[in-house]
Design a protein around this motif. Structure first.
Motif, PDB file in Angstrom:
ATOM      1  N   LEU A   1       0.837  -1.209   0.000  1.00 25.21           N
ATOM      2  CA  LEU A   1       0.000   0.000   0.000  1.00 25.21           C
ATOM      3  C   LEU A   1       0.867   1.253   0.000  1.00 25.21           C
ATOM      4  O   LEU A   1       1.871   1.336   0.712  1.00 25.21           O
ATOM      5  N   ASP A   2       0.477   2.237  -0.805  1.00 20.10           N
ATOM      6  CA  ASP A   2       1.181   3.516  -0.794  1.00 20.10           C
ATOM      7  C   ASP A   2       0.721   4.330   0.409  1.00 20.10           C
ATOM      8  O   ASP A   2      -0.290   3.996   1.058  1.00 20.10           O
ATOM      9  N   PRO A   3       1.416   5.425   0.776  1.00 24.05           N
ATOM     10  CA  PRO A   3       1.056   6.197   1.963  1.00 24.05           C
ATOM     11  C   PRO A   3      -0.388   6.700   1.973  1.00 24.05           C
ATOM     12  O   PRO A   3      -1.045   6.687   3.021  1.00 24.05           O
TER      13      PRO A   3
ATOM     14  N   ASN B   1      12.167   8.325   3.273  1.00 25.62           N
ATOM     15  CA  ASN B   1      11.378   7.207   3.798  1.00 25.62           C
ATOM     16  C   ASN B   1      10.215   7.677   4.679  1.00 25.62           C
ATOM     17  O   ASN B   1       9.577   6.859   5.327  1.00 25.62           O
ATOM     18  N   GLU B   2       9.975   8.983   4.725  1.00 25.42           N
ATOM     19  CA  GLU B   2       8.836   9.533   5.447  1.00 25.42           C
ATOM     20  C   GLU B   2       8.023  10.419   4.513  1.00 25.42           C
ATOM     21  O   GLU B   2       8.593  11.137   3.675  1.00 25.42           O
TER      22      GLU B   2
ATOM     23  N   VAL C   1      -0.960  13.496   8.761  1.00 23.74           N
ATOM     24  CA  VAL C   1      -0.653  12.141   9.220  1.00 23.74           C
ATOM     25  C   VAL C   1       0.707  11.751   8.629  1.00 23.74           C
ATOM     26  O   VAL C   1       0.858  11.710   7.401  1.00 23.74           O
ATOM     27  N   ARG C   2       1.668  11.466   9.486  1.00 25.63           N
ATOM     28  CA  ARG C   2       3.011  11.137   9.001  1.00 25.63           C
ATOM     29  C   ARG C   2       3.175   9.624   8.926  1.00 25.63           C
ATOM     30  O   ARG C   2       2.846   8.915   9.879  1.00 25.63           O
ATOM     31  N   VAL C   3       3.666   9.158   7.786  1.00 24.00           N
ATOM     32  CA  VAL C   3       3.894   7.734   7.578  1.00 24.00           C
ATOM     33  C   VAL C   3       5.382   7.503   7.295  1.00 24.00           C
ATOM     34  O   VAL C   3       6.087   8.386   6.791  1.00 24.00           O
ATOM     35  N   ARG C   4       5.850   6.296   7.605  1.00 27.89           N
ATOM     36  CA  ARG C   4       7.269   5.965   7.424  1.00 27.89           C
ATOM     37  C   ARG C   4       7.378   4.565   6.834  1.00 27.89           C
ATOM     38  O   ARG C   4       6.639   3.654   7.204  1.00 27.89           O
ATOM     39  N   LYS C   5       8.327   4.426   5.910  1.00 29.15           N
ATOM     40  CA  LYS C   5       8.586   3.120   5.330  1.00 29.15           C
ATOM     41  C   LYS C   5       9.332   2.273   6.354  1.00 29.15           C
ATOM     42  O   LYS C   5      10.367   2.675   6.896  1.00 29.15           O
ATOM     43  N   GLN C   6       8.800   1.084   6.629  1.00 32.23           N
ATOM     44  CA  GLN C   6       9.377   0.202   7.625  1.00 32.23           C
ATOM     45  C   GLN C   6      10.500  -0.642   7.003  1.00 32.23           C
ATOM     46  O   GLN C   6      10.747  -0.611   5.793  1.00 32.23           O
ATOM     47  N   ALA C   7      11.166  -1.388   7.866  1.00 30.01           N
ATOM     48  CA  ALA C   7      12.295  -2.209   7.398  1.00 30.01           C
ATOM     49  C   ALA C   7      11.870  -3.223   6.352  1.00 30.01           C
ATOM     50  O   ALA C   7      12.673  -3.607   5.488  1.00 30.01           O
ATOM     51  N   ASP C   8      10.600  -3.644   6.400  1.00 26.50           N
ATOM     52  CA  ASP C   8      10.115  -4.622   5.423  1.00 26.50           C
ATOM     53  C   ASP C   8       9.601  -3.973   4.148  1.00 26.50           C
ATOM     54  O   ASP C   8       9.036  -4.635   3.278  1.00 26.50           O
ATOM     55  N   GLY C   9       9.744  -2.635   4.051  1.00 28.38           N
ATOM     56  CA  GLY C   9       9.316  -1.918   2.867  1.00 28.38           C
ATOM     57  C   GLY C   9       7.885  -1.439   2.886  1.00 28.38           C
ATOM     58  O   GLY C   9       7.445  -0.752   1.954  1.00 28.38           O
TER      59      GLY C   9
END
Length: 581
Positions: A53-55, A116-117, A147-155
């Motif tokens: 899913l995209d942000p 990545n944010e 709303v702030r989102v961040r890419k996690q280690a799993d992408g």
């Protein structure tokens, strides 16, 4: 974790964007416990969000999954970053937005430097919120939050800075929550007062327990000072609400004290009436293990006295109407007895007491108007109250079925809310109502007391407003006013009460000439427009009666939403109808 360096830039952005849609007590029969406050929230494994899913989609799905309150909103927590899932504590209210909410990226100058944010702007139209007491508080406003989102280690993208509270759409709220009336009493009578609240709808088997929890929490903040609660603040459940093998719903109470039998009967009425919309079972009421009311253990709604009698006009009273300065029967069309019917008075508007025994009449007096109050068919006392205009009077219900009302209200010149009371000598005297909370709202053109006396519905600058009526030794106050459906009802001309918790309004609008509105403003249903000729001029309603509306051609009646309006057989152009109350 709150806004960081991007907050100031994003705040400017959010002010500029427009709202748009985008991508167990044991008994002989071994009762079964019904889950209490968190019923409807079964423990289950919450699936992870869809991969990739995209942000923007992450934020949208977070909102969409907020419809599931199970396990402290675990379904929406799944869209938060790992550590935040455990620590996030939303505020206690739940915001309800229109279905077409949007998610868009904030401008580049509002984005974090870290690739990545990303910051997503969640925006929509807020129509109200579910308060901590489970009441709905209407209020239309733009809802905008970053709303702030961040890419996690799993992408995968996950939210690291969520909204302050739960956000849910109107449709999802209507699906996930059930509206239930919880009952209290008018301060000085046995007239029941409905307090609309909302509980999680599933599973249905847990609804009775959730309703009892709400009742024991007391009236909602908006009604807290306007009603009497015989159950009191100290009452709790002795153990779980249970369903016995013989089908009775067992409600084991404690903390009720040594109240008289009459008070305990009122408590029984509160519980049984509050439960009648969520169960058909017999209700077994216990207090510290013994019957709440001595000699009467199990209850059905039909076992209760007719508490609604005080707040419902007698079926033998057909209603009245003002026509060309006279008052006539809405049933026969004949003029009523006395000066208000003979033409001795030039009647502008009038109100009949709910039991039919009294009449309050606004009469023309030179360049202004004055008020007369007295027995039906007799010459009324001229009250020391005058002005250029007065709203149609409205009666407070009497304290008992054999009593007369001692209070009637009106608004003078659009500002001065006034109650007229009968003193110990039988004289009608005036007292200003404290309407300070309405001081900045504008001109009041209609006022109707609810037939239980606990609320007032007003038309102010074309808007529908409901307020609680709080009484004490020094007078009466209109408290906690709330504008209902303010984006859809902008040209209201008249209002009346269908029942405890439902209003009907007439407007000057071609689009919505007549509508039914819940007293909390969450629900609006439009009546059929067939045969009506806008603008509407007045309206009247009462429990079990057809709606009667006046347009510029005459009077029209309808029973239900969707019914075609038919001509009233006694209506004429200029007639203004009114039922007792």
């Amino acid at each position: 974790m709150r806004r960081r360096t991007t907050a100031a830039v994003l705040a400017v952005f959010l002010c500029l964007v427009t709202v748009a849609g985008c991508a167990a007590i044991p008994t002989e029969s071994q009762p079964k416990a019904i889950p209490q406050q968190n019923a409807g929230q079964p423990t289950q494994e919450i699936p992870e969000p869809e991969l990739g899913l995209d942000p923007l989609s992450v934020v949208r799905e977070y909102v969409r999954n907020s419809v599931q309150p199970a396990n402290d909103h675990a379904a929406s927590r799944a869209y938060l970053s790992g550590p935040l899932r455990e620590t996030w504590t939303p505020d206690t209210s739940l915001r309800v937005v229109k279905d077409d909410f949007g998610t868009v990226y904030a401008p580049e100058d509002a984005q974090p430097a870290d690739p990545n944010e990303r910051v997503v702007a969640l925006r929509g139209v807020e129509v109200g919120r579910l308060a901590a007491d489970n009441s709905f508080i209407a209020g239309v406003d733009e809802y905008r939050t970053p709303v702030r989102v961040r890419k996690q280690a799993d992408g995968e993208w996950r939210i690291v800075d969520p909204p302050d509270g739960i956000v849910i759409t109107e449709t999802d709220f209507d699906t996930a929550y059930q509206q239930v009336p919880v009952y209290f009493f008018a301060p000085d009578s046995t007239a029941l007062v409905s307090d609309l609240r909302y509980v999680v709808a599933r599973p249905q088997s847990g609804l009775p327990a959730r309703v009892v929890d709400l009742l024991l929490s007391g009236p909602s903040d908006g009604l807290a000072e306007a009603v009497r609660n015989p159950i009191g603040d100290a009452a709790t459940l002795d153990s779980n609400v249970t369903l016995s093998n013989d089908g009775a719903l067992v409600v084991p109470l404690t903390g009720l004290g040594d109240e008289a039998v009459h008070e305990r009967e009122l408590m029984a009425a509160q519980v049984v009436r509050s439960l009648q919309h969520v169960t058909t079972s017999r209700v077994k009421l216990l207090s510290d293990g013994t019957p709440l009311v001595p000699g009467h253990t199990e209850w059905r709604p039909s076992d209760l006295p007719a508490y609604d009698t005080l707040s419902s006009p007698n079926a033998e009273l057909p209603g009245l109407m003002t026509v060309n300065g006279r008052i006539r029967s809405l049933g026969s069309g004949a003029p009523i007895d006395g000066p208000a019917g003979t033409g001795a008075l030039k009647v502008v508007s009038a109100a009949q007491a709910i039991n039919g025994h009294q009449l309050a009449v606004v009469v023309s007096d030179g360049d202004g108007v004055r008020l007369q109050v007295g027995d039906y068919g007799a010459i009324g006392q001229e009250v020391d109250l005058s002005g250029a205009q007065m709203t149609r009077p409205t009666w407070r219900p009497p304290g008992g079925t054999d009593e007369k009302s001692t209070e009637v209200w009106t608004v003078v010149d659009g500002k001065q809310v006034t109650r007229v009371q009968q003193d110990a000598n039988g004289q009608w005297v005036t007292q200003a109502v404290n309407a300070a909370e309405l001081a900045e709202a504008g001109r009041i053109t209609a006022l109707r007391l609810s037939r239980d006396g606990a609320r007032a519905a007003l038309v102010i600058e074309g808007r529908l407003v409901v307020a609680a009526v709080v009484r004490n030794a020094s007078g009466a106050t209109l408290r906690a006013p709330r504008v209902l459906q303010e984006d859809r009802l902008t040209s209201v001309v008249d209002v009346d009460w269908i029942d405890h918790d439902t209003l009907v309004v007439a407007t000057s609008s071609d689009r919505v000439p007549v509508a039914k509105v819940s007293v909390d403003g969450f629900q609006l249903d439009q009546y059929n427009t067939s045969n009506l000729t806008p603008p509407m001029r007045s309206i009247t309603a009462a429990p079990g009666r057809p709606i009667v509306v006046a347009d510029k051609t005459g009077l029209w009646t309808a029973g239900e939403i969707g019914a075609v309006w038919v001509p009233h057989n006694r209506g004429t152009p200029g007639a203004r109808p009114f039922y007792p109350g």
